[in-house]
Design an enzyme around this catalytic site. Structure first.
Site, PDB file in Angstrom:
ATOM      1  N   LYS A 125      76.520  58.979  -0.601  1.00  0.00           N
ATOM      2  CA  LYS A 125      77.561  58.210  -1.308  1.00  0.00           C
ATOM      3  C   LYS A 125      77.452  58.534  -2.786  1.00  0.00           C
ATOM      4  O   LYS A 125      76.373  58.876  -3.269  1.00  0.00           O
ATOM      5  CB  LYS A 125      77.340  56.701  -1.107  1.00  0.00           C
ATOM      6  CG  LYS A 125      78.561  55.853  -1.399  1.00  0.00           C
ATOM      7  CD  LYS A 125      79.480  55.781  -0.206  1.00  0.00           C
ATOM      8  CE  LYS A 125      80.774  55.107  -0.498  1.00  0.00           C
ATOM      9  NZ  LYS A 125      81.531  54.837   0.743  1.00  0.00           N
ATOM     10  N   ASP A 165      86.864  56.496  -1.667  1.00  0.00           N
ATOM     11  CA  ASP A 165      86.364  55.125  -1.464  1.00  0.00           C
ATOM     12  C   ASP A 165      87.137  54.293  -2.494  1.00  0.00           C
ATOM     13  O   ASP A 165      88.195  54.744  -2.974  1.00  0.00           O
ATOM     14  CB  ASP A 165      84.836  55.053  -1.678  1.00  0.00           C
ATOM     15  CG  ASP A 165      84.243  53.720  -1.195  1.00  0.00           C
ATOM     16  OD1 ASP A 165      84.095  53.550   0.021  1.00  0.00           O
ATOM     17  OD2 ASP A 165      83.958  52.830  -2.030  1.00  0.00           O
TER      18      ASP A 165
HETATM   19  P1  NDP Z   1      91.041  50.951  -2.588  1.00  0.00           P
HETATM   20  O1  NDP Z   1      90.608  51.305  -3.945  1.00  0.00           O
HETATM   21  O2  NDP Z   1      92.170  51.683  -1.975  1.00  0.00           O
HETATM   22  O3  NDP Z   1      91.359  49.398  -2.482  1.00  0.00           O
HETATM   23  C1  NDP Z   1      90.393  48.457  -2.806  1.00  0.00           C
HETATM   24  C2  NDP Z   1      91.000  47.075  -2.673  1.00  0.00           C
HETATM   25  O4  NDP Z   1      89.958  46.115  -2.766  1.00  0.00           O
HETATM   26  C3  NDP Z   1      91.967  46.757  -3.769  1.00  0.00           C
HETATM   27  O5  NDP Z   1      92.932  45.858  -3.300  1.00  0.00           O
HETATM   28  C4  NDP Z   1      91.064  46.128  -4.819  1.00  0.00           C
HETATM   29  O6  NDP Z   1      91.747  45.289  -5.724  1.00  0.00           O
HETATM   30  C5  NDP Z   1      90.131  45.329  -3.955  1.00  0.00           C
HETATM   31  N1  NDP Z   1      88.837  45.196  -4.642  1.00  0.00           N
HETATM   32  C6  NDP Z   1      88.063  46.202  -5.103  1.00  0.00           C
HETATM   33  N2  NDP Z   1      86.973  45.723  -5.725  1.00  0.00           N
HETATM   34  C7  NDP Z   1      87.078  44.394  -5.667  1.00  0.00           C
HETATM   35  C8  NDP Z   1      86.271  43.346  -6.131  1.00  0.00           C
HETATM   36  N3  NDP Z   1      85.105  43.577  -6.794  1.00  0.00           N
HETATM   37  N4  NDP Z   1      86.679  42.074  -5.858  1.00  0.00           N
HETATM   38  C9  NDP Z   1      87.857  41.848  -5.188  1.00  0.00           C
HETATM   39  N5  NDP Z   1      88.648  42.812  -4.724  1.00  0.00           N
HETATM   40  C10 NDP Z   1      88.273  44.058  -4.965  1.00  0.00           C
HETATM   41  O7  NDP Z   1      89.721  51.115  -1.670  1.00  0.00           O
HETATM   42  P2  NDP Z   1      89.605  51.230  -0.089  1.00  0.00           P
HETATM   43  O8  NDP Z   1      90.690  50.488   0.578  1.00  0.00           O
HETATM   44  O9  NDP Z   1      89.399  52.666   0.219  1.00  0.00           O
HETATM   45  O10 NDP Z   1      88.214  50.514   0.160  1.00  0.00           O
HETATM   46  C11 NDP Z   1      88.094  49.134   0.506  1.00  0.00           C
HETATM   47  C12 NDP Z   1      86.761  48.891   1.183  1.00  0.00           C
HETATM   48  O11 NDP Z   1      86.696  49.688   2.389  1.00  0.00           O
HETATM   49  C13 NDP Z   1      85.520  49.275   0.392  1.00  0.00           C
HETATM   50  O12 NDP Z   1      84.472  48.407   0.721  1.00  0.00           O
HETATM   51  C14 NDP Z   1      85.199  50.665   0.900  1.00  0.00           C
HETATM   52  O13 NDP Z   1      83.844  51.001   0.701  1.00  0.00           O
HETATM   53  C15 NDP Z   1      85.515  50.482   2.378  1.00  0.00           C
HETATM   54  N6  NDP Z   1      85.760  51.695   3.156  1.00  0.00           N
HETATM   55  C16 NDP Z   1      86.695  52.610   2.765  1.00  0.00           C
HETATM   56  C17 NDP Z   1      86.925  53.721   3.552  1.00  0.00           C
HETATM   57  C18 NDP Z   1      87.983  54.709   3.213  1.00  0.00           C
HETATM   58  O14 NDP Z   1      88.178  55.636   4.001  1.00  0.00           O
HETATM   59  N7  NDP Z   1      88.712  54.589   2.127  1.00  0.00           N
HETATM   60  C19 NDP Z   1      86.154  53.966   4.778  1.00  0.00           C
HETATM   61  C20 NDP Z   1      85.265  52.896   5.145  1.00  0.00           C
HETATM   62  C21 NDP Z   1      85.074  51.823   4.327  1.00  0.00           C
HETATM   63  P3  NDP Z   1      92.032  45.781  -7.232  1.00  0.00           P
HETATM   64  O15 NDP Z   1      93.145  46.773  -7.109  1.00  0.00           O
HETATM   65  O16 NDP Z   1      92.382  44.561  -7.971  1.00  0.00           O
HETATM   66  O17 NDP Z   1      90.750  46.409  -7.711  1.00  0.00           O
HETATM   67  O1  2IT Z   2      82.639  54.134   3.454  1.00  0.00           O
HETATM   68  C1  2IT Z   2      83.137  55.127   4.029  1.00  0.00           C
HETATM   69  O2  2IT Z   2      82.852  55.397   5.193  1.00  0.00           O
HETATM   70  C2  2IT Z   2      84.090  55.954   3.272  1.00  0.00           C
HETATM   71  N1  2IT Z   2      84.401  55.622   2.132  1.00  0.00           N
HETATM   72  C3  2IT Z   2      84.647  57.197   3.882  1.00  0.00           C
HETATM   73  C4  2IT Z   2      83.678  58.339   3.708  1.00  0.00           C
HETATM   74  C5  2IT Z   2      84.182  59.692   4.125  1.00  0.00           C
HETATM   75  O3  2IT Z   2      83.408  60.643   3.934  1.00  0.00           O
HETATM   76  O4  2IT Z   2      85.293  59.829   4.651  1.00  0.00           O
END
Ligand code: NDP
Ligand code: 2IT
Length: 445
Positions: A125, A165
């Site tokens: 990561k 992420d």
């Molecule tokens: P994005 O940046 O696309 O979206 C993040 C969302 O979460 C936004 O709505 C953001 O709001 C909100 N957010 C972020 N930080 C905070 C905080 N400290 N408190 C409250 N809300 C918050 O990210 P993703 O959708 O990609 O990721 C969301 C979660 O999913 C994370 O935990 C990530 O690690 C996990 N994840 C992502 C994967 C992926 O493929 N993208 C895969 C597996 C897990 P704001 O815009 O106001 O910051």
């Molecule tokens: O938390 C996660 O699994 C991710 N942000 C996706 C990682 C990836 O390599 O696609």
């Protein structure tokens, strides 16, 4: 914990001031005590001591210049945690809260998640404390180029393959990929989440959210329930939240709330995702804008209040520790019977305790959100073949992977005496393959 207590103590003393990392390690070690009892040879070979220590941590300066000519310095980090079963694989988080504790917790979880996908990917990561919010495209581009100028020395299609992420989406991956290509003169699958015209895979955008629903659908079915006719609350409004909500609607459920870090929207008629996509993906604005367009909906400041909304199923998809004990109790008291984690470690240990005690159908992050990285591994596979599969082909593979993760976690839980506890099941099933590989590779002197 008995056998593994000293491993936990070593993690705490060696990584002071890193509570998120301690939290993630403790949960896994608690599940693995029974494995340690069964495998004294793994204890003797130091597998448990080694798996909690990253193979490599890279920390670097990221200078960049804003549109007014002012110089900024951010910190870049890549945690190359474990390469026993494949090249390091995991996303890059761009958020002001990023530090080594958060990236080590995420990198550690990624080892087991990636193993659960059944695909050959190790755990890593990275990210930076850079905040993309409010920055112009050119500022984001200059940051990404500077970040990749250093990162490019440490990654590669067979070494370490970063992805998106929080704060890192298609735009950022594009700028980083362009810089890597310029510096290395290589057109290679060094990042995933790429655009469809330059090596990306169909379904990668949707994969984490869709995969979450495929996983939960299987878990619900096993308990005689389904998304059909259910009321669902999804936190966040980013990549994971939007496509989880889209799949819930396809499966016959109704998503009534979404949030961002400022507050949450509630739409009793069901959230209109086209509006959300326009606000968040195109305009990059706040979720509060939604109520200007859909006047039946309400907006409330503060994001944790979202858990007070009555629902059948909750899909936390924003960030770590967003559901505490009080929120978990509120969800249960309001009749919520299933929680599927789209975000990484969104529930505090106390909240998890509440879910397990109340027999909630609980899909822990490592298992439930593995669809994103699984589809990244499918993107790597297509890049290696110089070929691309159709949407239907990738989607079918994703579904099969998520169903298998559910089955493997569920049967590992049963085998080790934790029936219906998918936290323990996922931790154990993910660990076994990695431990086996580490044991085969011997100890490096
Ligand atoms: P994005 O940046 O696309 O979206 C993040 C969302 O979460 C936004 O709505 C953001 O709001 C909100 N957010 C972020 N930080 C905070 C905080 N400290 N408190 C409250 N809300 C918050 O990210 P993703 O959708 O990609 O990721 C969301 C979660 O999913 C994370 O935990 C990530 O690690 C996990 N994840 C992502 C994967 C992926 O493929 N993208 C895969 C597996 C897990 P704001 O815009 O106001 O910051
Ligand atoms: O938390 C996660 O699994 C991710 N942000 C996706 C990682 C990836 O390599 O696609």
């Amino acid at each position: 914990m008995k056998i593994l207590q000293n491993v936990m103590e070593q993690v705490i003393s060696r990584n002071p001031g890193e509570p998120e990392f301690h939290q993630a390690v403790r949960e896994v070690l608690e599940s693995l005590e029974v494995v340690a009892e069964k495998h004294p040879e793994w204890v003797a070979a130091g597998i448990f001591d080694r798996i909690v220590e990253p193979e490599r941590q890279i920390i670097f300066r990221v200078p960049w210049v804003d549109d007014k000519g002012k110089v900024h310095v951010n910190r870049g980090i890549r945690i190359q945690f474990n390469s026993a079963i494949g090249p390091y694989k995991g996303g890059l988080r761009l958020h002001p809260s990023v530090n080594t504790s958060i990236l080590k917790f995420l990198g550690f979880e990624q080892i087991f998640k990636n193993s659960l996908t059944s695909l050959p990917i190790g755990g890593g990561k990275g990210g930076s404390d850079f905040d993309p919010k409010g920055k112009s495209d050119n500022e984001v581009m200059r940051f990404c180029q500077s970040f990749m100028t250093e990162l490019s020395k440490h990654i590669g299609a067979d070494t370490d393959v970063p992805a998106g992420d929080i704060g890192t989406g298609a735009r950022e991956i594009g700028y980083m990929y362009g810089q890597y290509k310029r510096l290395r003169n290589e057109y290679t699958g060094v990042l995933t989440g790429k655009g469809l015209t330059w090596g990306g895979s169909l379904v990668r955008t949707e994969a984490t959210g869709y995969g979450l629903c495929y996983f939960m659908d299987e878990a619900l079915k096993a308990r005689g329930k389904s998304f059909k006719g259910s009321t669902v609350v999804v936190s966040g409004s980013g990549n994971v939240a939007i496509y989880a909500a889209q799949k819930v609607h396809e499966l016959g459920g109704k998503v009534v709330a979404l949030s961002d870090s400022n507050g949450y929207i509630y739409d009793p008629d069901g959230i209109k995702l086209d509006t959300v996509k326009q606000i968040k993906e195109v305009e990059r604005k706040r979720i509060s804008e939604y109520v200007n367009i859909h006047t039946n909906a309400t907006y409330t400041e503060g994001c944790s209040g979202i858990w007070s909304i009555k629902c059948d199923i909750a899909l936390p998809s924003a960030t770590q520790n967003e559901i505490d004990e009080a929120s978990a109790k509120l969800l249960v008291a309001n009749g919520c019977y299933a929680v599927g984690e789209g975000a990484n470690m969104p529930s505090t240990p106390e909240a998890v305790e509440v879910f397990l005690k109340n027999k909630i159908i609980y899909g822990p992050a490592k298992a439930a959100n593995a669809g994103g990285v699984a589809t990244s591994a499918l993107e790597m596979c297509q890049n290696s073949m110089r070929y691309s599969w159709s949407f239907e082909e990738v989607d079918a593979k994703l579904k099969e992977i998520m169903v298998n993760i559910y089955r493997n976690a569920s049967s590992a839980a049963k085998e080790y005496g934790f029936e219906d506890n998918l936290v323990a099941g996922a931790n154990i099933a993910g660990f076994l393959k990695v431990a086996n590989a580490m044991y085969s590779h011997g100890i490096a002197y």
